[in-house]
Motif scaffolding. Structure first.
Motif, PDB file in Angstrom:
ATOM      1  N   VAL A 149      62.502  38.669 -46.902  1.00 26.86           N
ATOM      2  CA  VAL A 149      62.363  39.402 -48.163  1.00 26.86           C
ATOM      3  C   VAL A 149      63.764  39.654 -48.704  1.00 26.86           C
ATOM      4  O   VAL A 149      64.707  39.848 -47.935  1.00 26.86           O
ATOM      5  N   TYR A 150      63.873  39.630 -50.019  1.00 25.19           N
ATOM      6  CA  TYR A 150      65.161  39.764 -50.679  1.00 25.19           C
ATOM      7  C   TYR A 150      65.167  40.951 -51.628  1.00 25.19           C
ATOM      8  O   TYR A 150      64.132  41.355 -52.153  1.00 25.19           O
ATOM      9  N   LEU A 151      66.360  41.472 -51.855  1.00 26.12           N
ATOM     10  CA  LEU A 151      66.545  42.473 -52.897  1.00 26.12           C
ATOM     11  C   LEU A 151      67.762  42.041 -53.711  1.00 26.12           C
ATOM     12  O   LEU A 151      68.900  42.137 -53.239  1.00 26.12           O
ATOM     13  N   GLN A 152      67.506  41.523 -54.897  1.00 23.92           N
ATOM     14  CA  GLN A 152      68.576  41.157 -55.810  1.00 23.92           C
ATOM     15  C   GLN A 152      68.983  42.388 -56.595  1.00 23.92           C
ATOM     16  O   GLN A 152      68.146  42.988 -57.284  1.00 23.92           O
ATOM     17  N   MET A 153      70.236  42.766 -56.493  1.00 23.14           N
ATOM     18  CA  MET A 153      70.729  43.980 -57.133  1.00 23.14           C
ATOM     19  C   MET A 153      71.783  43.603 -58.173  1.00 23.14           C
ATOM     20  O   MET A 153      72.841  43.070 -57.810  1.00 23.14           O
ATOM     21  N   ASN A 154      71.486  43.872 -59.418  1.00 26.52           N
ATOM     22  CA  ASN A 154      72.409  43.586 -60.520  1.00 26.52           C
ATOM     23  C   ASN A 154      72.841  44.884 -61.188  1.00 26.52           C
ATOM     24  O   ASN A 154      72.220  45.935 -61.006  1.00 26.52           O
TER      25      ASN A 154
END
Length: 126
Positions: free
Chosen positions: A79-84
């Motif tokens: 699982v990923y968490l892309q944080m921008n």
């Protein structure tokens, strides 16, 4: 039993991006809803984002909506968490968690999660 290992944390300037990953052991990864939580120094652990086992349902904390995206790759048990657009207030230890037997929905209460990773530090400088 599920083991979770987070990676991808680090130091980034405000406005920057990071992608966290959480690799899960076990052959029934798709049966688990997955969540990301965070804990800043002196504060309680808080919900960040969650995704159902199917991947069809997601949930986000108001503070990260529009900036963070949770996703999962069942073929990779990850699982990923892309944080921008990161902000200094995003600084915290980020934890991955698994909620067993939750295919269609998500939960935001950390007490409902069954397994936890060791955490990865995210530091956003101003």
């Amino acid at each position: 039993q599920v083991q979770l290992v987070e990676s991808g944390g680090g130091l980034v300037q405000a406005g920057g991006s990071l992608r966290l990953s959480c690799a899960a052991s076990g052959r029934t990864f798709s049966n688990y809803a997955m969540g990301w939580f965070r804990q800043a120094p002196g504060k309680e652990r808080e919900f960040v984002a969650a995704i159902s086992g199917s991947g069809g349902s997601t949930a986000y904390a108001d503070s990260v909506k529009g900036r963070f995206t949770i996703s999962r790759d069942s073929a990779k048990n990850t699982v990923y968490l892309q944080m921008n657009s990161l902000k200094p207030e995003d600084t915290a230890v980020y934890y991955c968690a698994a909620d067993a037997n939750r295919y269609f929905s998500t939960r935001t209460n950390d007490r409902e999660y069954d397994y936890w990773g060791q955490g990865t530090q995210v530091t956003v400088s101003s």
